[in-house]
Design an enzyme around this catalytic site. Structure first.
Site, PDB file in Angstrom:
ATOM      1  N   THR A   1       0.962   2.642  10.623  1.00 27.64           N
ATOM      2  CA  THR A   1      -0.154   1.991   9.929  1.00 27.64           C
ATOM      3  C   THR A   1      -1.443   2.387  10.623  1.00 27.64           C
ATOM      4  OG1 THR A   1      -1.216  -0.084   9.318  1.00 27.64           O
ATOM      5  CG2 THR A   1       0.146  -0.138  11.298  1.00 27.64           C
ATOM      6  N   GLY A   2      -2.450   2.676   9.843  1.00 26.94           N
ATOM      7  CA  GLY A   2      -3.714   3.076  10.449  1.00 26.94           C
ATOM      8  C   GLY A   2      -4.512   3.912   9.484  1.00 26.94           C
TER       9      GLY A   2
ATOM     10  N   VAL B   1      -4.858   9.595  -1.722  1.00 26.84           N
ATOM     11  CA  VAL B   1      -3.525   9.277  -1.220  1.00 26.84           C
ATOM     12  C   VAL B   1      -3.586   9.311   0.306  1.00 26.84           C
ATOM     13  CG1 VAL B   1      -1.116  10.030  -1.109  1.00 26.84           C
ATOM     14  CG2 VAL B   1      -2.378  10.224  -3.259  1.00 26.84           C
TER      15      VAL B   1
ATOM     16  N   GLY C   1      -5.273   6.557   7.470  1.00 34.02           N
ATOM     17  CA  GLY C   1      -4.358   7.555   6.933  1.00 34.02           C
ATOM     18  C   GLY C   1      -4.768   8.994   7.112  1.00 34.02           C
TER      19      GLY C   1
ATOM     20  N   THR D   1      -1.105  -2.092   5.906  1.00 37.24           N
ATOM     21  CA  THR D   1       0.154  -1.570   5.393  1.00 37.24           C
ATOM     22  C   THR D   1       1.363  -2.307   5.972  1.00 37.24           C
ATOM     23  OG1 THR D   1      -0.824   0.572   5.065  1.00 37.24           O
ATOM     24  CG2 THR D   1       1.501   0.577   5.604  1.00 37.24           C
TER      25      THR D   1
HETATM   26  N1  ASP Z   1      -2.271   4.070   6.448  1.00 40.30           N
HETATM   27  C1  ASP Z   1      -2.777   3.452   5.261  1.00 40.30           C
HETATM   28  C2  ASP Z   1      -3.590   4.430   4.470  1.00 40.30           C
HETATM   29  O1  ASP Z   1      -4.397   5.128   5.047  1.00 40.30           O
HETATM   30  C3  ASP Z   1      -3.621   2.242   5.513  1.00 40.30           C
HETATM   31  C4  ASP Z   1      -3.020   1.193   6.378  1.00 40.30           C
HETATM   32  O2  ASP Z   1      -2.240   1.481   7.286  1.00 40.30           O
HETATM   33  O3  ASP Z   1      -3.365   0.033   6.148  1.00 40.30           O
HETATM   34  O4  ASP Z   1      -3.464   4.451   3.275  1.00 40.30           O
END
Ligand code: ASP
Length: 354
Positions: free
Chosen positions: A268-269, A246, A271, A217
């Site tokens: 980011t992580g 989602v 989700g 992300t």
């Molecule tokens: N947080 C995002 C999700 O779970 C994924 C990501 O951070 O790459 O959709």
């Protein structure tokens, strides 16, 4: 005497003016995960650093020219949305049925107004769509075709869904399509040795269901000349996610949050963990109710609470004084900032601290 007056004028007028001018700052991320030197070519690393630098500069120029933190975070994110290096906009990961479903969010720290979109496939810039929801609708969150129709009517650029296609992301899907696994965007086991918990069971679960955990992300947080904070985040989510899934990004308080009284935060992580931990709002609440610094609050949430739960990832955050924190519990996080002193920092790996 004249000299003395001149000195006094400099001290009281010019120096504060400079101090005022430098009071802008921006931080960005391009995802966290197992980002290891040994898995990176020199060329690819240079590409990432150049793109992060370009995004930072785009946002910082706006701030320096007196523009708003909202404009700055959108400009920085759009550069990363247009780059196939990141899992946002062009280059987004694929759902199980071979589509790109994008989520994005933006929040204004001054008004605590917010806009988010989820599951959209035909809007070139999801973060711009989120901003339109915030500014031109009475709603906070719009999803799917309804969101697409709304932003199209508002004049935002639409694209054919094939615009988001990249071969490398499609190959990522093909590898795991026929499994129940979902995959985030950067390779491998995402937690750093330092932050690995001894929760064998949790780790086993993660290994079984998410053997190749990756996060890609993009996000930005900024402080402008007027002291206003803004946060925005944009993502394609997880490879092989069930259509309709989602993540945390468009959930205000989970992946994105901003309040002038505390901080602007973009995450980011994984989700699902970020939603369940209400990560971004938790950081703001720790600052507000426990009077902790942005560094302390982000560390508590990312390095303690999320690790205990098994959630890999990181955040970027900036407070009203321009203090920036960017902790992560993974091996690396694409990240960078320009602070209130104008110092530029770009980092990828765990050992590259400012
Ligand atoms: N947080 C995002 C999700 O779970 C994924 C990501 O951070 O790459 O959709």
């Amino acid at each position: 005497m004249k000299n003395l007056l001149a000195c006094v004028a400099i001290i009281f007028c010019i120096i504060p003016a400079f101090a005022q001018q430098s009071k802008v700052a921006i931080a960005i991320h391009g995802g966290a995960g197992t980002i290891l030197r040994e898995n990176m070519t020199e060329e690819r690393e240079a590409d990432y650093r150049a793109k992060l630098d370009e995004a930072l500069k785009a946002g910082h120029e706006i701030l320096e020219a007196g523009g708003s933190s909202l404009d700055a975070v959108v400009a920085a994110i759009q550069i990363m949305e247009e780059s196939p290096l990141f899992n946002a906009g062009k280059g987004a990961v694929f759902t199980n049925d071979g589509k790109n479903e994008l989520d994005a969010a933006i929040m204004d720290g001054k008004t605590r107004n917010a806009g988010t979109v989820a599951g959209i496939s035909t809007v070139k810039s999801p973060v711009a769509a989120a901003r339109l929801v915030m500014e031109n609708s009475p709603h906070v969150m719009m999803i799917g075709p309804g969101a697409e129709q709304f932003v199209r009517e508002q004049g935002l650029e639409s694209v054919d869904p094939s615009y988001f296609y990249t071969d490398s992301r499609f190959q990522q899907l093909e590898k795991i399509r026929n499994t129940e696994n979902q995959q985030l965007d950067h390779d491998g086991d995402q937690r750093s040795d330092e932050t690995k918990s001894d929760e064998g069971e949790r780790q086993g679960y993660l290994d079984e269901y998410f053997p190749d955990r990756k996060f890609g992300t993009v996000g930005a947080v900024a402080l402008d000349h007027d002291g206003n904070l803004a946060a925005a985040t944009s993502t394609g989510g997880m490879t092989n996610k069930r259509y309709g899934r989602v993540g945390d990004v468009p959930i205000i308080g989970a992946g994105t949050y901003a309040d002038n009284a505390t901080a602007a935060i973009s995450a980011t992580g994984h989700g699902e963990y970020f939603i369940r931990s209400v990560v971004a709002h938790d950081i703001s609440a720790i600052m507000k109710y426990q009077n902790k610094s942005v560094q302390e609050a982000t560390n508590t949430v990312v390095k303690d609470k999320l690790v205990e739960m098994g959630g890999g990832g990181g955040v970027i955050a900036i407070d009203g004084a321009g203090n920036i924190a960017m902790p992560f519990n993974t091996k690396g996080m694409y990240r960078g900032y320009v602070n209130t002193e104008g110092d530029v920092y770009i980092g990828i790996y765990e050992d590259e601290q400012p």
